[in-house]
Design a protein around this motif. Structure first.
Motif, PDB file in Angstrom:
ATOM      1  N   UNK A  50       0.714  -1.128   0.087  1.00 10.64           N
ATOM      2  CA  UNK A  50      -0.023   0.070  -0.113  1.00 10.64           C
ATOM      3  C   UNK A  50       0.907   1.384  -0.073  1.00 10.64           C
ATOM      4  N   UNK A  51       0.150   2.332   0.079  1.00  9.39           N
ATOM      5  CA  UNK A  51       0.774   3.702  -0.129  1.00  9.39           C
ATOM      6  C   UNK A  51       2.080   3.805   0.852  1.00  9.39           C
ATOM      7  N   UNK A  52       3.349   4.167   0.652  1.00  8.06           N
ATOM      8  CA  UNK A  52       4.376   4.178   1.587  1.00  8.06           C
ATOM      9  C   UNK A  52       5.448   3.087   1.577  1.00  8.06           C
ATOM     10  N   UNK A  53       4.881   2.120   0.704  1.00  7.80           N
ATOM     11  CA  UNK A  53       5.774   0.918   0.351  1.00  7.80           C
ATOM     12  C   UNK A  53       6.856   1.205  -0.572  1.00  7.80           C
ATOM     13  N   UNK A  54       8.123   1.082  -0.158  1.00  7.70           N
ATOM     14  CA  UNK A  54       9.149   1.345  -1.049  1.00  7.70           C
ATOM     15  C   UNK A  54       9.992   0.271  -1.773  1.00  7.70           C
ATOM     16  N   UNK A  55       9.592  -0.870  -1.416  1.00  9.18           N
ATOM     17  CA  UNK A  55      10.136  -2.149  -1.795  1.00  9.18           C
ATOM     18  C   UNK A  55       9.225  -3.090  -2.372  1.00  9.18           C
TER      19      UNK A  55
END
Length: 324
Positions: free
Chosen positions: A281-286
């Motif tokens: 979801x929003x905020x996941x960088x990987x």
């Protein structure tokens, strides 16, 4: 009237649905509302007919005021007999999508709204065949369950199925502990682990006493505290969540974790998707990895394979573009 997690309004015989939809004798909340907004990312948790109640509430004319039986027979994919041979119906999924989009549904794909969101991968990870697991596999074979026909399981078998599902979860628990320890030893900093049965939650909690735990028994305030500890405490490497309790309403895990392990999975595809979306979801960088731990030849393995097919059906009914 605003219905959050509106997919829970799916069984026309359930009290929760009747409170919204009403009954022949008592009008529901929908009858008292001037406008209705239903919010959900999974309007079809398992199969097309599960959206009937929602469509009836929002715009019954969109489906020609069909009855539940008519809707299921027309839109659900099913096996039918003809001239002594069985054949699979198509389910008219392209038509259902057209009716939903034209009359009741505004749907945005996550890839369109969150264009920078990394990919999500699924993996079946096979556990070792221990004596305990082989014993449960033998019990499953005796039940002779058809994964294609879970809706029509005889009532007298339901208790036996519930028992072997729980026994399989307990039999896998030591192997889940081993798998999680291997991940941590290999450098994985934090893992979210989803579990179905309370007994399995207890076994894993005993193996990882520092884990943040959210089960059906966890009060709301304690759930928020568990999430915060998982986010902020480097020593807290494991978030242990019961599927029905931690699959919705929890945001923030994605900021510190990209790996989820399903020690036990739901037999409803939409519930697994919702759990996976706690970290995708929003905020996941990987890139996100969702691992499902199964025993070879088990009901879990066979049903999760069918779940993938059901997700394809859901995609056809909600998102796919048809050439015809």
């Amino acid at each position: 009237l605003i219905l959050d997690e509106a997919h829970k309004v799916k069984d026309v015989g359930a009290k929760q649905t009747q409170a919204v939809l009403g009954t022949a004798k008592v009008p529901g909340l929908a009858a008292r509302a001037d406008r209705i907004v239903a919010l959900t990312g999974t309007p079809l948790p398992n199969r097309p007919n599960e959206c009937f109640a929602l469509v009836r509430i929002l715009n019954h004319d969109a489906i020609d005021r069909m009855s539940p039986k008519q809707f299921k027979e027309y839109y659900d994919i099913s096996m039918k007999a003809k001239n002594g041979h069985e054949f699979q119906t198509t389910g008219h999924l392209h038509e259902l999508q057209a009716r939903l989009r034209a009359h009741v549904m505004v749907r945005r794909a996550k890839s369109a709204v969150l264009q920078d969101l990394p990919d999500k991968r699924y993996e079946l990870a096979y556990v070792e065949s221990t004596t305990a697991i082989r014993k449960v596999l033998e019990a499953e074979r005796l039940l002779d369950i058809d994964p294609d026909d879970l809706e029509n399981i005889p009532f007298e078998l339901e208790g036996h199925i519930a028992r072997v599902r729980k026994e399989m979860g307990i039999a896998k628990a030591p192997l889940v502990v081993e798998h999680l320890n291997n991940l941590f030893d290999g450098g994985t900093e934090k893992v979210v682990c989803f579990v179905y049965h309370t007994e399995v939650v207890r076994l894993l909690e005993e193996a990882f006493p520092g884990a943040a735990v959210v089960s059906g028994k966890t009060p709301m305030a304690a759930r928020e505290a568990a999430k915060t500890r998982f986010q902020t405490d480097r020593r807290c490497k494991l978030f242990l969540g019961q599927l029905t309790a931690a699959g919705t309403g929890i945001d923030g895990l994605q900021n510190v974790c990209s790996h989820a392990v399903f020690a036990e999975a739901s037999w409803t595809p939409g519930e697994n998707e919702q759990c996976g979306d706690r970290i995708h979801r929003y905020g996941q960088a990987r890139g996100v990895l969702l691992q499902f731990l199964v025993a070879a030849g088990s009901l879990d393995e066979r049903i999760l394979t069918k779940c993938i097919e059901k997700l394809r059906t859901t995609n056809k009914a909600l998102d796919a573009r048809f050439a015809d």
